[in-house]
Design an enzyme around this catalytic site. Structure first.
Site, PDB file in Angstrom:
ATOM      1  N   SER A 276      32.011  82.165 -29.487  1.00 46.45           N
ATOM      2  CA  SER A 276      31.915  80.856 -28.839  1.00 46.45           C
ATOM      3  C   SER A 276      33.069  79.950 -29.258  1.00 46.45           C
ATOM      4  O   SER A 276      33.440  79.033 -28.517  1.00 46.45           O
ATOM      5  CB  SER A 276      30.580  80.190 -29.195  1.00 46.45           C
ATOM      6  OG  SER A 276      30.495  79.991 -30.603  1.00 46.45           O
ATOM      7  N   GLY A 326      30.749  75.637 -23.884  1.00 48.12           N
ATOM      8  CA  GLY A 326      29.613  74.771 -23.568  1.00 48.12           C
ATOM      9  C   GLY A 326      29.453  74.418 -22.115  1.00 48.12           C
ATOM     10  O   GLY A 326      28.642  73.554 -21.780  1.00 48.12           O
ATOM     11  N   GLY A 328      28.788  76.709 -19.524  1.00 43.55           N
ATOM     12  CA  GLY A 328      27.939  77.629 -18.771  1.00 43.55           C
ATOM     13  C   GLY A 328      26.586  77.030 -18.456  1.00 43.55           C
ATOM     14  O   GLY A 328      26.098  76.124 -19.152  1.00 43.55           O
ATOM     15  N   CYS A 331      24.254  77.366 -21.348  1.00 43.55           N
ATOM     16  CA  CYS A 331      24.860  77.044 -22.641  1.00 43.55           C
ATOM     17  C   CYS A 331      24.566  75.593 -23.026  1.00 43.55           C
ATOM     18  O   CYS A 331      24.713  74.682 -22.205  1.00 43.55           O
ATOM     19  CB  CYS A 331      26.373  77.275 -22.577  1.00 43.55           C
ATOM     20  SG  CYS A 331      27.172  77.198 -24.188  1.00 43.55           S
ATOM     21  N   ASP A 364      36.114  80.729 -17.950  1.00 39.39           N
ATOM     22  CA  ASP A 364      34.779  81.274 -18.245  1.00 39.39           C
ATOM     23  C   ASP A 364      33.758  80.147 -18.352  1.00 39.39           C
ATOM     24  O   ASP A 364      33.758  79.389 -19.306  1.00 39.39           O
ATOM     25  CB  ASP A 364      34.836  82.066 -19.561  1.00 39.39           C
ATOM     26  CG  ASP A 364      33.468  82.531 -20.019  1.00 39.39           C
ATOM     27  OD1 ASP A 364      32.595  82.731 -19.159  1.00 39.39           O
ATOM     28  OD2 ASP A 364      33.270  82.690 -21.238  1.00 39.39           O
ATOM     29  N   GLY A 365      32.884  80.047 -17.350  1.00 39.49           N
ATOM     30  CA  GLY A 365      31.802  79.071 -17.416  1.00 39.49           C
ATOM     31  C   GLY A 365      31.954  77.937 -16.423  1.00 39.49           C
ATOM     32  O   GLY A 365      33.057  77.593 -15.996  1.00 39.49           O
ATOM     33  N   TYR A 411      17.644  85.530 -16.731  1.00 42.08           N
ATOM     34  CA  TYR A 411      19.031  85.246 -17.110  1.00 42.08           C
ATOM     35  C   TYR A 411      18.989  84.405 -18.374  1.00 42.08           C
ATOM     36  O   TYR A 411      18.253  83.414 -18.446  1.00 42.08           O
ATOM     37  CB  TYR A 411      19.744  84.491 -15.983  1.00 42.08           C
ATOM     38  CG  TYR A 411      21.160  84.067 -16.306  1.00 42.08           C
ATOM     39  CD1 TYR A 411      22.122  84.988 -16.703  1.00 42.08           C
ATOM     40  CD2 TYR A 411      21.551  82.725 -16.212  1.00 42.08           C
ATOM     41  CE1 TYR A 411      23.417  84.603 -16.992  1.00 42.08           C
ATOM     42  CE2 TYR A 411      22.848  82.331 -16.489  1.00 42.08           C
ATOM     43  CZ  TYR A 411      23.775  83.270 -16.882  1.00 42.08           C
ATOM     44  OH  TYR A 411      25.069  82.885 -17.167  1.00 42.08           O
ATOM     45  N   ARG A 429      28.210  86.292 -32.593  1.00 39.79           N
ATOM     46  CA  ARG A 429      29.035  85.534 -31.650  1.00 39.79           C
ATOM     47  C   ARG A 429      29.040  84.053 -32.001  1.00 39.79           C
ATOM     48  O   ARG A 429      30.014  83.350 -31.776  1.00 39.79           O
ATOM     49  CB  ARG A 429      28.510  85.737 -30.225  1.00 39.79           C
ATOM     50  CG  ARG A 429      29.359  85.082 -29.161  1.00 39.79           C
ATOM     51  CD  ARG A 429      28.780  85.303 -27.765  1.00 39.79           C
ATOM     52  NE  ARG A 429      29.768  85.024 -26.736  1.00 39.79           N
ATOM     53  CZ  ARG A 429      29.987  83.832 -26.216  1.00 39.79           C
ATOM     54  NH1 ARG A 429      29.296  82.784 -26.648  1.00 39.79           N
ATOM     55  NH2 ARG A 429      30.911  83.667 -25.277  1.00 39.79           N
ATOM     56  N   GLU A 500      28.510  62.508  -0.705  1.00 38.70           N
ATOM     57  CA  GLU A 500      29.008  62.634   0.668  1.00 38.70           C
ATOM     58  C   GLU A 500      29.501  64.056   0.953  1.00 38.70           C
ATOM     59  O   GLU A 500      29.354  64.569   2.068  1.00 38.70           O
ATOM     60  CB  GLU A 500      30.152  61.644   0.884  1.00 38.70           C
ATOM     61  CG  GLU A 500      30.764  61.693   2.278  1.00 38.70           C
ATOM     62  CD  GLU A 500      31.995  60.808   2.388  1.00 38.70           C
ATOM     63  OE1 GLU A 500      31.934  59.793   3.095  1.00 38.70           O
ATOM     64  OE2 GLU A 500      33.010  61.147   1.738  1.00 38.70           O
ATOM     65  N   GLY A 502      28.345  66.809  -0.155  1.00 38.70           N
ATOM     66  CA  GLY A 502      27.264  67.785  -0.081  1.00 38.70           C
ATOM     67  C   GLY A 502      26.447  67.577   1.181  1.00 38.70           C
ATOM     68  O   GLY A 502      26.784  66.766   2.048  1.00 38.70           O
TER      69      GLY A 502
END
EC number: 1.1.1.205
Length: 514
Positions: A276, A326, A328, A331, A364-365, A411, A429, A500, A502
């Site tokens: 991490s 941090g 994800g 996460c 990543d994330g 998940y 990790r 707006e 979305g």
């Protein structure tokens, strides 16, 4: 953008939008939802966009998509599917070294050119041995040699057609009694090219083509199924031996060196050092160890979110950097430890620094949709690693279950207590293996069924291509060049602008993406 003006009435174009440097040097930490990319000029179709991207210094992918080394995302099934569709999968290490190496082996054996180490049996082996090989390896087209080893005299081949209708009491029969004999086989001589061998295989209508030397000794074999895979998956990521590319995660502890040995024997192409917070003496030492002992294996360092972190890993010799801390969906590092960085800012800052040394960046994330992938790539990332976006696909590990009529798969974050309790690798990790009290940096949850990778990834690919088309770039390389030159412009979004952008003002709607 002014170069692409086609109206002859006026030459004045007001300055519009912000460069990436202006956007990210304001001091704010930005996420992917905090900005948009301003469109450019289109003079090509979306399918002309080239998505070729560097994963590492020596590995290039035809699509910039990577699956995360999480135990609810990537095992052999996911890694095979990702490689076939042009990306790559990283096998998680929240398991025994033997299990992980075997998963890598499954990926590497899935598709091959000349198979130089096939399963081989002898005429004295029995039918039950074929069924055992089929259960273990997933196929039963097995060459038979007089000694049961490669390099010895070819005497026949056993296929599913030879054993399909045998009764259980016949499983003790010798293979020499039921195999297809040598005189009935189509073979090719050693030294033949793969293209020539494939042509012979096509004409023969056989499932396997043995390759023999002048003494009729078996030296290799090629499979008809591989021909079909070549036809069906033109983007597939392959190594020099025509095997699918496969990555794996390892830690930075002493016992991970044994794991690395097994992964190397299994044929792994690239390893990611799974931490991490990658800026540690442990990771630096592991990078140097791998580069010295296994120079052919590419090494991805991380995770990092600042140029200062990246510098130490680049100096140690990494072939790519994994960026994110941090961000994800599962996460909670930023919330619990107060460390991390908003993902868009992290990707831009690290990419801008790493490009000077030719080190590709993996974002990543924080990826929630195909638009986020396009933004990450436009900010300098070469590839994008996905966890939640690929979770609950058919190829992801785990069983489906139903909740309130919705089909789901589990998940979880690798920093969740759930994952830490399963195996020590998750604790390593997050530097938690010696802690009496575990501090969770992730959560466990469930994700709705997304169907197969073979349908979902093509949707992502098409979305990225259309995004590049709107930008006015025919390749991801051009997108990044436009960004660094200042030609590509961005604009910050207020919270109202995000609403707006979305779906809004509808009584009800159905959101089908593909």
């Amino acid at each position: 953008m002014a170069d692409y003006l086609i109206s002859g009435g006026t030459s004045y174009v007001p300055d519009d939008g912000l460069t990436a440097q202006q956007l990210f040097n304001c001091g704010d930490g930005l996420t992917y939802n905090d900005f948009l990319i301003l469109p450019g000029y289109i003079d090509f179709t979306a399918d002309q966009v080239d998505l070729t991207s560097a994963l590492t210094k020596k590995i290039t992918l035809k699509t910039p998509l990577v699956s995360s080394p999480m135990d609810t995302v990537t095992e052999a099934g996911m890694a095979i599917a990702m490689a076939l569709t042009g990306g790559i999968g990283f096998i998680h290490h929240n398991c025994t070294p033997e299990f992980q190496a075997n998963e890598v082996r499954k990926v590497k054996k899935y598709e091959q050119g000349f198979i130089t180490d096939p399963v081989v049996l002898s005429p004295r082996d029995r039918v039950r041995d074929v069924f055992e090989a089929k259960a273990r390896h997933g196929f039963c087209g097995i060459p038979i040699t007089d000694t049961g080893r490669m390099g010895s005299h070819l005497v026949g081949i056993i296929s599913s057609r030879d054993i399909d209708f045998l009764k259980e009491e016949e499983h003790d029969r010798l293979l020499g009694e039921i195999m297809t004999k040598r005189e009935d086989l189509v073979v090719a001589p050693a030294g033949i090219t793969l293209k020539e061998a494939n042509e012979i295989l096509q004409r023969s209508k056989k499932g396997k083509l043995p390759i023999v030397n002048e003494n009729d000794e078996l030296v290799a074999i090629i499979a008809r199924t591989d021909l079909k895979k070549n036809r069906d998956y033109p983007l597939a990521s392959k190594d020099a031996k025509k095997q699918l590319l496969c990555g794996a995660a390892i830690g930075t502890h002493e016992d991970d060196k044994y794991r690395l040995d097994l992964l190397s024997q299994a044929g792994v192409d690239v390893v990611v050092l799974d931490s991490s917070q990658g800026n540690s003496i442990f990771q630096i030492n592991m990078i140097k160890y791998i580069k010295e002992k296994y120079p052919s294996i590419q090494v991805i360092g991380g995770n990092v979110v600042t140029a200062a972190q990246a510098k130490n890993l680049i100096d140690a010799g990494v072939d790519a950097l994994r960026v994110g801390m941090g961000s994800g969906s599962i996460c909670i590092t930023q919330e619990v430890l107060a460390c991390g960085r908003p993902q868009a800012t992290a990707v831009y800052k690290v990419s801008e620094y790493a490009r000077r040394f030719g080190v590709p960046v993996i974002a990543d994330g924080g990826i929630q949709n195909v638009g986020h992938i396009a933004k990450a790539l436009a900010l300098g990332a070469s590839t994008v690693m996905m966890g939640s976006l690929l979770a609950a696909t058919t190829e992801a590990p785990g069983e489906y279950f139903f909740s309130d009529g919705i089909r789901l798969k589990k998940y979880r974050g690798m920093g969740s207590l759930d994952a830490m309790d399963k195996h020590l690798s998750s604790q390593n990790r997050y530097f938690s293996e010696a802690d009496k009290i575990k501090v969770a940096q992730g959560v466990s949850g469930a994700v709705q069924d997304k169907g197969s990778i073979h349908k979902f990834v093509p949707y992502l690919i098409a979305g990225i291509q259309h995004s590049c088309q709107d930008i006015g770039a025919k390749s991801l390389t051009q997108v990044r060049a436009m960004m660094y030159s200042g030609e590509l412009k961005f604009e910050k979004r207020t919270s109202s602008a995000q609403v707006e952008g979305g779906v809004h003002s509808l009584h009800s709607y159905e959101k089908r993406l593909f």
